[in-house]
Enzyme design. Structure first.
Site, PDB file in Angstrom:
ATOM      1  N   HIS A  62      -6.132   3.281 -20.030  1.00 24.55           N
ATOM      2  CA  HIS A  62      -5.994   4.052 -21.265  1.00 24.55           C
ATOM      3  C   HIS A  62      -5.035   3.342 -22.208  1.00 24.55           C
ATOM      4  O   HIS A  62      -4.294   2.442 -21.800  1.00 24.55           O
ATOM      5  CB  HIS A  62      -5.547   5.483 -20.972  1.00 24.55           C
ATOM      6  CG  HIS A  62      -4.167   5.596 -20.362  1.00 24.55           C
ATOM      7  ND1 HIS A  62      -3.815   4.959 -19.191  1.00 24.55           N
ATOM      8  CD2 HIS A  62      -3.062   6.273 -20.763  1.00 24.55           C
ATOM      9  CE1 HIS A  62      -2.557   5.257 -18.893  1.00 24.55           C
ATOM     10  NE2 HIS A  62      -2.074   6.039 -19.837  1.00 24.55           N
ATOM     11  N   ASP A  66       2.432   1.482 -22.085  1.00 25.39           N
ATOM     12  CA  ASP A  66       2.799   0.854 -20.808  1.00 25.39           C
ATOM     13  C   ASP A  66       1.586   0.284 -20.064  1.00 25.39           C
ATOM     14  O   ASP A  66       1.731  -0.294 -18.998  1.00 25.39           O
ATOM     15  CB  ASP A  66       3.602   1.816 -19.908  1.00 25.39           C
ATOM     16  CG  ASP A  66       2.911   3.132 -19.614  1.00 25.39           C
ATOM     17  OD1 ASP A  66       2.096   3.577 -20.443  1.00 25.39           O
ATOM     18  OD2 ASP A  66       3.169   3.731 -18.552  1.00 25.39           O
ATOM     19  N   ASP A 211      -2.491   7.397 -14.073  1.00 27.00           N
ATOM     20  CA  ASP A 211      -2.207   8.288 -15.189  1.00 27.00           C
ATOM     21  C   ASP A 211      -3.232   9.422 -15.254  1.00 27.00           C
ATOM     22  O   ASP A 211      -4.143   9.439 -16.086  1.00 27.00           O
ATOM     23  CB  ASP A 211      -2.090   7.526 -16.519  1.00 27.00           C
ATOM     24  CG  ASP A 211      -0.790   6.731 -16.587  1.00 27.00           C
ATOM     25  OD1 ASP A 211      -0.315   6.303 -15.512  1.00 27.00           O
ATOM     26  OD2 ASP A 211      -0.233   6.550 -17.690  1.00 27.00           O
ATOM     27  N   HIS A 269       2.764   3.013 -10.174  1.00 27.42           N
ATOM     28  CA  HIS A 269       3.161   3.693 -11.409  1.00 27.42           C
ATOM     29  C   HIS A 269       4.325   4.656 -11.146  1.00 27.42           C
ATOM     30  O   HIS A 269       4.294   5.838 -11.485  1.00 27.42           O
ATOM     31  CB  HIS A 269       1.950   4.435 -12.017  1.00 27.42           C
ATOM     32  CG  HIS A 269       2.121   4.806 -13.473  1.00 27.42           C
ATOM     33  ND1 HIS A 269       2.682   5.977 -13.882  1.00 27.42           N
ATOM     34  CD2 HIS A 269       1.796   4.159 -14.619  1.00 27.42           C
ATOM     35  CE1 HIS A 269       2.687   6.044 -15.205  1.00 27.42           C
ATOM     36  NE2 HIS A 269       2.156   4.938 -15.680  1.00 27.42           N
TER      37      HIS A 269
HETATM   38 ZN    ZN Z   1       1.508   5.041 -17.737  1.00 25.75          ZN
HETATM   39 ZN    ZN Z   2      -0.320   7.313 -19.807  1.00 25.11          ZN
END
Ligand code: ZN
Ligand code: ZN
Length: 308
Positions: A62, A66, A211, A269
């Protein structure tokens, strides 16, 4: 044929000294597939000392900073080698706009073709001869995708002694049987591949999801993966924060891994709030639910051998 995974970075939100942003490189034969590309991805590539300037495709989960701000450097440095084939970039809507704006405003010199493909929902993005790359929609604060690489079934083991017993002479007829064709012998008899070979064997599967909250269908998408790399940003006591920010806790990631009966699940993450030592807590929570969980680490190399 090697299928190898190189973890370039494991952090979420911001890079830390010793912990790059989430990015994973998969090498399969001559292909290099990069999953996410946050600021500093080049450092991980450099530290691994990989010949990476001919990345085949980049898969973006996405368009949060980051996960994409490493792209300009990667695209620029990829111009240092000659390449005939385009570089493909896949991602949710806005990825094209991001790549185009960056090329325009940075006046980048790029000596190869870049093909950007915007993807929505569950679809097949790459259909190669012997593997397929698919997406699955995640649930985050903006459109987000999980990816999988799945190899085709492989032919079974060839038994030379069975071929000889069936009267097939060593030579081209063996290769035809091995490639799944039936062959005709001089005496008129036909020999089927199943007479000289074992059952078909599974190919390998890699899955990358970051995410998201526990998205519908994600465990099915990851089903049976040899390696499932999944976000585990927070420890379970921050489940409310995770839900609010649309992220997973370690325990939630482990449930997805368990429900999808993957072989192993690597968390990734991590929130910058956790030191390397504190990540053990996340690991403990994940292992309680799915024992084959581990913490991915920056610069980790994971080989995915064939299951015999
Ligand atoms: Zn992220
Ligand atoms: Zn994100």
């Amino acid at each position: 044929m090697n299928l190898e995974v190189f973890v370039l970075g494991t952090g979420g939100m911001m890079p830390l000294p010793g912990r790059g942003l989430t990015s994973v490189l998969v090498r399969r034969e001559g292909d290099l597939f990069l999953f996410d590309c946050g600021e500093g991805t080049q450092i991980g590539l450099r530290r691994l000392n990989l010949r990476w300037k001919k990345i085949t495709s980049i898969f973006i989960s996405h368009t949060h900073a980051d996960h994409v701000t490493g792209l300009p450097g990667i695209l620029m440095l990829s111009s240092q080698v000659d390449r005939g084939e385009p570089l493909y970039i896949y991602g949710p809507p806005k990825i094209r706009e991001f790549v185009e704006a960056m090329r325009r405003t940075l006046d980048m010199y790029i000596n190869y073709e870049i093909v950007v493909r915007e993807v929505e929902g569950a679809t097949t993005v790459v259909q190669a001869e012997d593997y397929v790359i698919r997406t699955h929609p995640l649930v985050h604060t903006k459109p987000c995708l999980a990816y999988s690489i799945e190899e085709n079934m492989r032919p079974g083991v060839f038994f030379p002694e069975k071929a000889i017993d069936c009267g097939v002479p060593r030579g081209p007829l063996w290769s035809r049987l091995q490639s799944g064709e039936s062959v005709k012998l001089p005496d008129g008899r036909e020999v089927q591949p199943s007479q000289v070979m074992g059952n078909e064997r599974k190919g390998r599967k890699f899955c990358f999801a970051t995410d998201t909250v526990a998205a519908p269908g994600l465990s099915e998408f990851a089903r049976g993966a040899d390696l499932f790399i999944c976000e585990g940003m927070f420890s379970d006591d921050l489940a409310d924060t995770a839900a609010e920010k649309k992220h997973l806790t370690a325990g939630q990631a482990a449930r997805i891994a368990r429900d999808g009966a993957v072989k192993q699940m690597g968390l990734i993450h991590y929130s910058p709030r956790y030191s390397e030592r504190e990540l053990k807590k996340l690991l403990g929570e994940a292992r309680e639910i799915f024992p084959e969980s581990f913490l991915t680490r920056d610069l980790q190399h994971i080989g995915l051998p064939f299951e015999e």
